[in-house]
Design a protein around this motif. Sequence first.
Motif, PDB file in Angstrom:
ATOM      1  N   VAL A 138       0.840  -1.200   0.000  1.00  0.00           N
ATOM      2  CA  VAL A 138       0.000   0.000   0.000  1.00  0.00           C
ATOM      3  C   VAL A 138       0.875   1.250   0.000  1.00  0.00           C
ATOM      4  N   VAL A 139       1.926   1.243   0.827  1.00  0.00           N
ATOM      5  CA  VAL A 139       2.842   2.380   0.860  1.00  0.00           C
ATOM      6  C   VAL A 139       3.516   2.561  -0.498  1.00  0.00           C
ATOM      7  N   GLY A 140       3.960   1.468  -1.099  1.00  0.00           N
ATOM      8  CA  GLY A 140       4.586   1.562  -2.417  1.00  0.00           C
ATOM      9  C   GLY A 140       3.632   2.030  -3.490  1.00  0.00           C
ATOM     10  N   PHE A 141       2.382   1.599  -3.421  1.00  0.00           N
ATOM     11  CA  PHE A 141       1.387   2.012  -4.411  1.00  0.00           C
ATOM     12  C   PHE A 141       1.129   3.520  -4.316  1.00  0.00           C
ATOM     13  N   ILE A 142       0.946   4.029  -3.093  1.00  0.00           N
ATOM     14  CA  ILE A 142       0.699   5.466  -2.916  1.00  0.00           C
ATOM     15  C   ILE A 142       1.919   6.278  -3.328  1.00  0.00           C
ATOM     16  N   ALA A 143       3.114   5.791  -2.954  1.00  0.00           N
ATOM     17  CA  ALA A 143       4.332   6.519  -3.312  1.00  0.00           C
ATOM     18  C   ALA A 143       4.542   6.553  -4.824  1.00  0.00           C
ATOM     19  N   GLY A 144       4.289   5.445  -5.495  1.00  0.00           N
ATOM     20  CA  GLY A 144       4.487   5.410  -6.936  1.00  0.00           C
ATOM     21  C   GLY A 144       3.419   6.144  -7.718  1.00  0.00           C
ATOM     22  N   LEU A 145       2.185   6.150  -7.190  1.00  0.00           N
ATOM     23  CA  LEU A 145       1.083   6.741  -7.938  1.00  0.00           C
ATOM     24  C   LEU A 145       0.904   8.227  -7.648  1.00  0.00           C
ATOM     25  N   ILE A 146       1.195   8.653  -6.420  1.00  0.00           N
ATOM     26  CA  ILE A 146       0.924  10.042  -6.016  1.00  0.00           C
ATOM     27  C   ILE A 146       2.210  10.802  -5.709  1.00  0.00           C
ATOM     28  N   LEU A 147       3.063  10.217  -4.860  1.00  0.00           N
ATOM     29  CA  LEU A 147       4.242  10.949  -4.393  1.00  0.00           C
ATOM     30  C   LEU A 147       5.248  11.186  -5.512  1.00  0.00           C
ATOM     31  N   ALA A 148       5.563  10.143  -6.280  1.00  0.00           N
ATOM     32  CA  ALA A 148       6.592  10.280  -7.319  1.00  0.00           C
ATOM     33  C   ALA A 148       6.231  11.323  -8.373  1.00  0.00           C
ATOM     34  N   PRO A 149       5.006  11.343  -8.934  1.00  0.00           N
ATOM     35  CA  PRO A 149       4.688  12.413  -9.899  1.00  0.00           C
ATOM     36  C   PRO A 149       4.695  13.808  -9.276  1.00  0.00           C
ATOM     37  N   TRP A 150       4.255  13.919  -8.007  1.00  0.00           N
ATOM     38  CA  TRP A 150       4.250  15.238  -7.374  1.00  0.00           C
ATOM     39  C   TRP A 150       5.669  15.753  -7.160  1.00  0.00           C
ATOM     40  N   VAL A 151       6.567  14.882  -6.708  1.00  0.00           N
ATOM     41  CA  VAL A 151       7.957  15.287  -6.506  1.00  0.00           C
ATOM     42  C   VAL A 151       8.604  15.649  -7.830  1.00  0.00           C
ATOM     43  N   GLU A 152       8.260  14.928  -8.909  1.00  0.00           N
ATOM     44  CA  GLU A 152       8.824  15.250 -10.220  1.00  0.00           C
ATOM     45  C   GLU A 152       8.400  16.648 -10.671  1.00  0.00           C
TER      46      GLU A 152
ATOM     47  N   ASP B 147      20.776  13.200 -14.037  1.00  0.00           N
ATOM     48  CA  ASP B 147      19.528  12.912 -14.733  1.00  0.00           C
ATOM     49  C   ASP B 147      18.471  12.510 -13.713  1.00  0.00           C
ATOM     50  N   TYR B 148      17.310  13.135 -13.802  1.00  0.00           N
ATOM     51  CA  TYR B 148      16.248  12.858 -12.837  1.00  0.00           C
ATOM     52  C   TYR B 148      15.302  11.802 -13.392  1.00  0.00           C
ATOM     53  N   ALA B 149      15.126  10.723 -12.627  1.00  0.00           N
ATOM     54  CA  ALA B 149      14.160   9.680 -12.967  1.00  0.00           C
ATOM     55  C   ALA B 149      12.926   9.835 -12.082  1.00  0.00           C
ATOM     56  N   THR B 150      11.778   9.496 -12.634  1.00  0.00           N
ATOM     57  CA  THR B 150      10.531   9.670 -11.877  1.00  0.00           C
ATOM     58  C   THR B 150      10.545   8.855 -10.592  1.00  0.00           C
ATOM     59  N   ARG B 151      11.009   7.628 -10.665  1.00  0.00           N
ATOM     60  CA  ARG B 151      11.123   6.761  -9.495  1.00  0.00           C
ATOM     61  C   ARG B 151      12.604   6.600  -9.181  1.00  0.00           C
ATOM     62  N   ASN B 152      13.000   7.098  -8.031  1.00  0.00           N
ATOM     63  CA  ASN B 152      14.421   7.181  -7.715  1.00  0.00           C
ATOM     64  C   ASN B 152      14.653   6.924  -6.238  1.00  0.00           C
TER      65      ASN B 152
END
Length: 371
Positions: free
Chosen positions: A117-131, A213-218
Amino acid sequence: MIPPRASVAHQPLRQLKNRVATSLITAGGIGVLLAILAIGVFLFWETLPLLARDETLAFAKLSPLAWGTLKAALAAMLFALPIALGAAMYSALFMSARLRSRIKPALEMMEAIPGVVVGFIAGLILAPWVERNLASTLVLLVWLPLSAGLAGLLWHLLAARWRQRLPLSWAGLWLLPWLASMVLLALWLTPQMEELFLGGDLRRLLERHWGLDYATRNALIVGIAMGFAVIPSIYALAEDALADVPTALMEGAQALGASRWQALWKVALPAAGPGIFSAVMIGAGRAVGETMIVLMVSGNTALLSASPFEGMRSMAAAIAIELPETSPGELTYHYLILAALVLFIFTFLVNTLAEVVRLRIRRRYHKAGQR
């Protein structure tokens, strides 16, 4: 007074029950040890064909996975340790008993959140917002601890009557509006400062001047997400260790003229050192063995890079992805088993080292207390 005959008659039955219970507990402990030993033997046996092939590139191919595992664990611990240990010190020694009885169970319940659940929220919401808001994220990671320290400084400068209205024991509540306002201030000012001084795009500046280089998931996202998952376990163990420090030690230190902070650093932390060390090691062990968060957030790129803006691939994630698709006997299968063996040995050594150091520290403090 002569005991009743019934109690004497029941003594052999009671002794038999105690012996059976003791035997079952002993057998269970030995069974667990044998199971752990069997896992190690199985992994070692399955790696023998790889060693028989005289494959010199085996460890070279594992090095990106080992680096990714350590990188993810280090990022998580850098995020989790200050928050977990700070919260443990505050709730155990400064928070009011009424507030602690409500906050502590809530924080411990966070450990029940599944890693997927933590990984799903981080990948779906947190990663795009940080990018989209990289500069704001970096500013928040630095500004929030500084704003908490600033709040403490302002509290000490307040008049006595205002400090009574805002007691330190309830700072966990009255700090929330302050931190929320600091977050809003940072989110409002950072884009303007980025536009004024960095040309409006921090990612382009990092790539142009430093080659990052910035990757979306890092690793940055992994550190935040996995640190959030590790915080409850570290907090619970460290808080229990600090709460078990006898109040007489703290009161004695303050009676000799020490402030509450001096008593914390000089008395409470050394006394609770073994428990805090165990909490840190257990958190590090979970971070090393975490699979789903790294699998969903890291990007799964096997890179030997120290940049926090690039992805990684851990050994646990590689095993979870590739092992179901390989058949026994293939070269990839033996590589994955070798990665599992390295992960097993690393976790075993870390836990063993933690227990040895914890026992030595406890014996040292016990001898010092007897002098």
